[in-house]
Motif scaffolding. Structure first.
Motif, PDB file in Angstrom:
ATOM      1  N   TYR A  25       0.842  -1.203   0.000  1.00 10.56           N
ATOM      2  CA  TYR A  25       0.000   0.000   0.000  1.00 10.56           C
ATOM      3  C   TYR A  25       0.879   1.255   0.000  1.00 10.56           C
ATOM      4  O   TYR A  25       0.632   2.211  -0.733  1.00 10.56           O
ATOM      5  N   ARG A  29       1.312   4.121  -2.861  1.00 11.89           N
ATOM      6  CA  ARG A  29       1.078   5.534  -2.555  1.00 11.89           C
ATOM      7  C   ARG A  29       2.273   6.375  -2.996  1.00 11.89           C
ATOM      8  O   ARG A  29       2.127   7.401  -3.657  1.00 11.89           O
ATOM      9  N   THR A 278      -4.527   5.477 -11.323  1.00  7.91           N
ATOM     10  CA  THR A 278      -4.738   4.664 -10.125  1.00  7.91           C
ATOM     11  C   THR A 278      -6.049   3.887 -10.296  1.00  7.91           C
ATOM     12  O   THR A 278      -7.072   4.501 -10.614  1.00  7.91           O
ATOM     13  N   TRP A 388      -4.643  -1.077  -4.622  1.00 13.17           N
ATOM     14  CA  TRP A 388      -3.783  -1.376  -3.465  1.00 13.17           C
ATOM     15  C   TRP A 388      -3.840  -0.236  -2.464  1.00 13.17           C
ATOM     16  O   TRP A 388      -2.935   0.594  -2.359  1.00 13.17           O
ATOM     17  N   TYR A 389      -4.930  -0.162  -1.753  1.00  7.90           N
ATOM     18  CA  TYR A 389      -5.097   0.800  -0.659  1.00  7.90           C
ATOM     19  C   TYR A 389      -6.320   0.368   0.129  1.00  7.90           C
ATOM     20  O   TYR A 389      -7.083  -0.502  -0.316  1.00  7.90           O
ATOM     21  N   ARG A 390      -6.517   0.979   1.290  1.00 12.52           N
ATOM     22  CA  ARG A 390      -7.696   0.640   2.086  1.00 12.52           C
ATOM     23  C   ARG A 390      -8.946   1.183   1.404  1.00 12.52           C
ATOM     24  O   ARG A 390      -8.904   2.192   0.699  1.00 12.52           O
ATOM     25  N   CYS A 393      -9.758   4.828   1.338  1.00  9.49           N
ATOM     26  CA  CYS A 393      -8.707   5.774   0.966  1.00  9.49           C
ATOM     27  C   CYS A 393      -9.145   6.619  -0.216  1.00  9.49           C
ATOM     28  O   CYS A 393      -8.855   7.805  -0.298  1.00  9.49           O
ATOM     29  N   ASP A 559      -1.476   8.230   4.891  1.00 10.90           N
ATOM     30  CA  ASP A 559      -0.990   6.913   4.472  1.00 10.90           C
ATOM     31  C   ASP A 559      -1.673   6.446   3.183  1.00 10.90           C
ATOM     32  O   ASP A 559      -1.284   5.444   2.583  1.00 10.90           O
ATOM     33  N   CYS A 560      -2.731   7.140   2.808  1.00  5.43           N
ATOM     34  CA  CYS A 560      -3.510   6.703   1.650  1.00  5.43           C
ATOM     35  C   CYS A 560      -2.887   7.153   0.338  1.00  5.43           C
ATOM     36  O   CYS A 560      -2.182   8.158   0.277  1.00  5.43           O
ATOM     37  N   THR A 561      -3.233   6.416  -0.703  1.00  2.00           N
ATOM     38  CA  THR A 561      -2.907   6.818  -2.067  1.00  2.00           C
ATOM     39  C   THR A 561      -3.506   8.208  -2.296  1.00  2.00           C
ATOM     40  O   THR A 561      -4.641   8.448  -1.895  1.00  2.00           O
TER      41      THR A 561
END
Ligand code: NDP
Length: 608
Positions: A25, A29, A278, A388-390, A393, A559-561
């Protein structure tokens, strides 16, 4: 980090390597972080202003207005419609909505791209269903039905009578002598209003990606919020885009708009190139027609408010476990709640709960990624489409035909792995050093979000001491409830921030604001007052309360993209800290606001 009782697993039951996924992740990002943040996007001014032209309604000439109204509302989307409706119910006869589009609808006026549909369930998303006696046809209504509902609200509450369409406000100024607002527009109107409300919407100024060369393209191009059916053929209800049969089309962007448009374009174009920076997370849609018999059984008096409150409670973890809507929005919240509730007492700490929520998220995202593999035949394309992130996000998407569209011949994913399109040429686009020649470029590149409120509104507001709203908010928004601003009497801002801040169902915020504004206006008129204003102390106390907010969790996290949820990955400082809602959550906010309003005291406001 603490771990929850049962480790997260993939859909096939194998354990998820949490550290490896967290690392991935962050790597993804980092590929996308860029120093220019919001400044990377292009404003549609100068030679790009043509992208803003209204393709749907022709402008009708009219005489300028120079009269007085009790309430002027800027914006004819849901905010203006629900507030206007509540004001009419409260007996305010002259409510003038000023709207830059050619009709009511706001986002649903502009966004008529093929496949446009609301991701929030229609029973809670479409406002005033009970009042207008309308039953939506589907669990997730398509755009034409929502636009028609906006028109229904406009007609039902007599809001067309005084509306000004294709009219942009240029300037608003408080007249202290007359205790009223002076509104000036691009149609030469100079009229006054005792009260002014503004619901200009969070996502209404289209932006273009910051790609060099856009004006040099010699083919056809448009933004998705100004869909050119004259060029593509078809219509907003989904008729085939027959004019594209011999066309090579590039679609830039893979956000919520693109996810809905791609299945329509994929079948229609000779070649479709989808340029992805993305990938979106694309969960199950499971749309279905609504059954009138079932609807009759639930639509007992007060039903819509019950559904709204249930969704909000479920979404924010404040519910009792009953989930009326049951969909992708509530699914993650339900899973998180279940995991948190199953924690042993010694893990019922903040860290324990965060870990439990992260585990629920890992499982959810593994399911979403596994779905890509299950649907998309080409392994490289499938890999490129995995998010690939939560889940929260970036804006979660829901669709049952999007992924499959990439299996169609002639549909190509151009996965730029975070880099985006390099440049636009006379004949097409360049990505990863390769030129793609196309006949048409469609920009699904979204809307301005992180820019200043007044820039997005298109006008500034001068308050009672000659101070403008942009000056007042230079370091971030300051209000009571997101609605009242000190120094700006008789002004109401209608939007979710600093109120409930419930973004999964924006109309719930607006409906409650409309109710509140109608109660305040009624109170001013009934008590013979001329002005209402929030005190400096009440505004400050609200701002201080907001600053105790624990943060927006995943939404907005660095922390997110990068994306508009987290200010493109850049620290917005105090602005970001103020860009929150009631610290106790949306459900608690609505309860609080109801009490504040119904007491009739309107604590924090002064009436004179
Ligand atoms: P978004 O801002 O979500 O998406 C813009 C897209 O353009 C992103 O994929 C972005 O990539 C991409 N992009 C930007 N710059 C470049 C570049 N230089 N090269 C290539 N790609 C680029 O806009 P949308 O119109 O899709 O959606 C906006 C919002 O509107 C949604 O988030 C949602 O809130 C709302 N909406 C709701 C719908 C619903 O309810 N069904 C439907 C549609 C929209 P990157 O992600 O890397 O920035």
């Amino acid at each position: 980090m603490t771990t929850s009782t049962r480790g997260p697993v993939r859909p096939d039951g194998t354990p998820i390597d949490k550290e490896a996924v967290r690392r991935k992740y962050l790597e993804e990002r980092d590929k996308r972080l860029r120093a220019d943040g919001n400044d990377q996007y292009l404003r549609l001014t100068g030679e790009l202003a043509g992208y803003l032209a209204d393709p749907y309604t022709s402008r009708v000439e009219r005489e300028p207005k120079t009269d007085h109204v009790t309430v002027a509302f800027i914006g004819g989307g849901f905010a203006g419609l629900v507030t206007g409706a509540r004001l009419k119910e409260a007996g305010i006869a002259d409510v003038r909505i000023v709207e830059k589009g050619g009709d009511f609808g706001g986002t649903w006026y502009w966004n008529r791209y093929p496949g446009a549909q609301c991701d929030t369930a229609s029973l809670i998303y479409m406002p005033l269903l009970e009042e207008t006696g309308h039953m939506p046809t589907e669990k997730y209504a398509h755009a034409p039905e929502i636009l028609e509902h906006c028109q229904r609200i406009g007609k039902h509450f007599g809001l067309y009578d005084d509306a000004l369409f294709h009219t942009e406000v240029e300037d608003v100024e408080w007249d202290p002598e007359g205790s009223r607002w002076v509104v000036r527009t691009d149609r030469g109107d100079v009229f006054t209003a005792t009260f002014l409300a503004m619901g200009t919407g969070p996502l209404h100024v289209p932006k273009l990606p910051g790609i060099p060369g856009i004006p040099s393209f010699r083919g056809h191009s448009f933004h998705t919020s100004r869909w050119d059916y004259a060029y593509t053929g078809g219509d907003p209800s989904g008729a085939p885009l027959e004019n594209l049969a011999d066309k090579r089309v590039a679609l830039i962007g893979t956000g919520a708009t693109s996810v809905q448009a791609v299945p329509h374009l994929a079948g229609a174009c000779a070649e479709l190139y989808v340029f992805q920076r993305t990938p979106s997370s694309v969960d199950v849609r499971a749309n279905a027609p609504l059954d009138p018999e079932w609807f009759a059984s639930i639509a007992t008096p007060g039903w819509q408010r019950r559904w709204l409150e249930n969704f909000t409670a479920t979404q924010t973890g404040a519910g009792d476990g009953e989930d009326l809507v049951m969909d992708g929005w509530t699914d993650l919240a339900r899973r998180m709640r279940e995991r948190v509730l199953s924690l042993p007492p010694e893990q019922q700490t903040l860290a324990g709960m965060q870990a439990a929520m992260e585990d629920a998220d890992f499982e959810k995202m593994e399911e979403i990624r596994a779905r890509v593999d299950a649907v998309v035949a080409d392994p490289a394309t499938a890999e490129g489409l995995k998010a690939w992130y939560r889940q929260l996000c970036k804006r979660p998407c829901f669709h049952d035909e999007y992924l499959d569209a990439y299996n169609r011949p002639g549909t190509h994913l151009v996965h730029t792995d975070g880099k985006g399109v390099e440049r636009i040429t006379e004949n097409g686009l360049v990505a990863d050093g390769r030129e793609y020649e196309v006949d048409c470029i469609i920009y699904a590149s979204g809307f301005e979000v992180g820019t200043e409120y007044t820039r997005r509104a298109g006008y500034d507001v001068t308050g009672k001491d000659g101070v403008t709203l942009s000056e007042r908010w230079a370091d971030g928004m300051r209000t009571l409830h997101g609605t009242h601003v000190h120094g700006f009497p008789n002004l109401f801002v209608v939007q979710p921030t600093q109120g409930a801040n419930l973004i999964s169902n924006v109309p719930h915020n607006l409906t409650e604001s409309g109710r509140t504004i109608a109660a305040i206006v009624r109170h001013v008129l009934d008590t013979g007052s001329c002005e209402v204003e929030v005190t400096a102390e009440a505004e400050q106390a609200w701002v201080e309360l907001l600053l105790t907010h624990p943060g927006r969790g995943v939404i907005g996290s660095p922390d997110c993209t990068p994306g508009y949820y987290n200010n493109e990955g850049q620290d917005a400082g105090l602005r970001a800290k103020l860009n929150v809602g009631y610290p106790a959550g949306a459900a608690a906010y609505f309860t609080y606001l109801d009490g504040w309003r119904s007491s009739g005291e309107f604590e924090g406001l002064t009436f004179r």
